[in-house]
Design an enzyme around this catalytic site. Sequence first.
Site, PDB file in Angstrom:
ATOM      1  N   ASP A  93       0.848  -1.190   0.000  1.00  0.00           N
ATOM      2  CA  ASP A  93       0.000   0.000   0.000  1.00  0.00           C
ATOM      3  C   ASP A  93       0.886   1.243   0.000  1.00  0.00           C
ATOM      4  O   ASP A  93       2.114   1.146  -0.023  1.00  0.00           O
ATOM      5  CB  ASP A  93      -0.947   0.002   1.201  1.00  0.00           C
ATOM      6  CG  ASP A  93      -0.203   0.032   2.525  1.00  0.00           C
ATOM      7  OD1 ASP A  93       1.035   0.101   2.516  1.00  0.00           O
ATOM      8  OD2 ASP A  93      -0.861  -0.016   3.567  1.00  0.00           O
ATOM      9  N   GLY A  95       0.892   3.748   2.314  1.00  0.00           N
ATOM     10  CA  GLY A  95       1.109   4.358   3.617  1.00  0.00           C
ATOM     11  C   GLY A  95      -0.018   5.304   3.993  1.00  0.00           C
ATOM     12  O   GLY A  95      -0.093   5.774   5.126  1.00  0.00           O
ATOM     13  N   ASP A 285      -8.506  -8.106   1.366  1.00  0.00           N
ATOM     14  CA  ASP A 285      -7.389  -8.233   2.308  1.00  0.00           C
ATOM     15  C   ASP A 285      -7.850  -7.966   3.734  1.00  0.00           C
ATOM     16  O   ASP A 285      -8.709  -7.124   3.966  1.00  0.00           O
ATOM     17  CB  ASP A 285      -6.241  -7.289   1.940  1.00  0.00           C
ATOM     18  CG  ASP A 285      -6.477  -5.849   2.375  1.00  0.00           C
ATOM     19  OD1 ASP A 285      -6.125  -5.506   3.517  1.00  0.00           O
ATOM     20  OD2 ASP A 285      -7.008  -5.066   1.569  1.00  0.00           O
ATOM     21  N   CYS A 323      -9.644 -31.184   7.694  1.00  0.00           N
ATOM     22  CA  CYS A 323      -8.753 -30.080   7.295  1.00  0.00           C
ATOM     23  C   CYS A 323      -7.368 -30.648   6.975  1.00  0.00           C
ATOM     24  O   CYS A 323      -6.802 -31.384   7.783  1.00  0.00           O
ATOM     25  CB  CYS A 323      -8.665 -29.038   8.402  1.00  0.00           C
ATOM     26  SG  CYS A 323      -7.449 -27.730   8.054  1.00  0.00           S
ATOM     27  N   CYS A 325      -4.498 -29.090   6.797  1.00  0.00           N
ATOM     28  CA  CYS A 325      -3.370 -28.259   7.224  1.00  0.00           C
ATOM     29  C   CYS A 325      -2.441 -29.008   8.179  1.00  0.00           C
ATOM     30  O   CYS A 325      -2.817 -30.009   8.803  1.00  0.00           O
ATOM     31  CB  CYS A 325      -3.863 -26.953   7.853  1.00  0.00           C
ATOM     32  SG  CYS A 325      -4.341 -27.068   9.592  1.00  0.00           S
ATOM     33  N   CYS A 328      -3.832 -29.455  11.844  1.00  0.00           N
ATOM     34  CA  CYS A 328      -4.876 -30.472  12.029  1.00  0.00           C
ATOM     35  C   CYS A 328      -4.352 -31.886  11.782  1.00  0.00           C
ATOM     36  O   CYS A 328      -4.891 -32.856  12.331  1.00  0.00           O
ATOM     37  CB  CYS A 328      -6.060 -30.177  11.108  1.00  0.00           C
ATOM     38  SG  CYS A 328      -7.038 -28.748  11.652  1.00  0.00           S
ATOM     39  N   HIS A 354      -3.654 -22.955  10.638  1.00  0.00           N
ATOM     40  CA  HIS A 354      -4.994 -23.496  10.379  1.00  0.00           C
ATOM     41  C   HIS A 354      -5.926 -22.434   9.802  1.00  0.00           C
ATOM     42  O   HIS A 354      -6.661 -22.691   8.839  1.00  0.00           O
ATOM     43  CB  HIS A 354      -5.623 -24.066  11.655  1.00  0.00           C
ATOM     44  CG  HIS A 354      -7.087 -24.349  11.465  1.00  0.00           C
ATOM     45  ND1 HIS A 354      -7.547 -25.469  10.810  1.00  0.00           N
ATOM     46  CD2 HIS A 354      -8.187 -23.611  11.772  1.00  0.00           C
ATOM     47  CE1 HIS A 354      -8.868 -25.417  10.732  1.00  0.00           C
ATOM     48  NE2 HIS A 354      -9.282 -24.296  11.316  1.00  0.00           N
TER      49      HIS A 354
END
Length: 375
Positions: A93, A95, A285, A323, A325, A328, A354
């Site tokens: 970005d 700022g 975002d 899940c 990940c 998990c 996760h």
Amino acid sequence: MMFEFELIHQSKKSKARVGRIHTPNGSFMTPAFVAVGTNGTLKSVDHVQISDLNLPLVFANTYHLLLHPGPEVVQKAGGLHQFSGRKGPIITDSGGFQVFSLAYGSVADEIKGKGRKKHGNSVLKINEEGVIFRSYRDGSAVHLTPESTVNVQKKLGADIIIPLDELPPYHMGERALVKALERTHRWEKRSLDTHLANPKNQAMYAVCHGGLSKELREKSARYLDSLPFNGFGIGGSLGKNTEDLCRVLDYTVGFLSPDRPRHLLGIGDTPSIDATVSYGIDTFDSSYPTKAARHAVALTANGPVRLRQTAHRESFVPIEKGCPCYTCKHYTRSWLHHLFKAHEASAHTLTTIHNLSYMMRHMNTIQQHILEDRI
């Protein structure tokens, strides 16, 4: 590879769409969640550690990187990708958001109407040239202009950069809002001119403003759409609730060229994504999943799991069944409960992994539903 937006499918049910954004550091499908890595890295995890999650885009903060370690250091390190270990695309970005927070108070305060009407102690001056603010690190005065913020982002080397803009608070009067919008448009044009003089294979997104005003939102979208930006951010004051947010998007999106991507700035919790993806937003975002993890809240399809609660003391199951990940696969709610109660830093890391995995899966589901014209 140059920046490109490829439209794959336009829903027959709404403005929702599936696309693909191509950047020099990789391509990704949209709609996509963009994780926030303020200092170039996400809180509690590093880029190599979560590389298997294939995060589509990471948002880094120019304001903080400007103050430390400084753009020259990042440039000497080979750019933010090389410096941080991030292999995929990065967006930075301008700022401007931090300047807004310093001048008017936090987003929460300004939504509640508590924003400061005068510049805070850290902001010394906001004028046509830009902003002068006091560094929180050493107290020195820093001059941020449309030109300087682009030059900083050139040194950082992000794939997508954003022009300097002023973010007026929710409670700002109409006359002041018009004045801020006009100045923002001038700043954005100056930023774009600086960028185009030395593109460096980067893309630049405009930022559409106008508060809750239909007239000003249309004016901003039409003006910025007429300029050769690569995409659009939708920012500024987006209202007090989801209803206000959807109204702003309704006022804005129809005046933006469909062949360029649209990013909703600072909004990325799952309820907001679910409510707004039908307006044709491509990227969102937020620090929501990483912040939730630091507060012992794990995200699941069945709602949040609060890992500090005593109910999980002997819960020998993963955070979310099925899940894929790392967390998990290897740990239980009981173990995570123990880590949080023992104040172990690894609790934040494991829960963050996760939560990011959950967001990726949630966005994959949204993409599939749009392809099936269900959204």
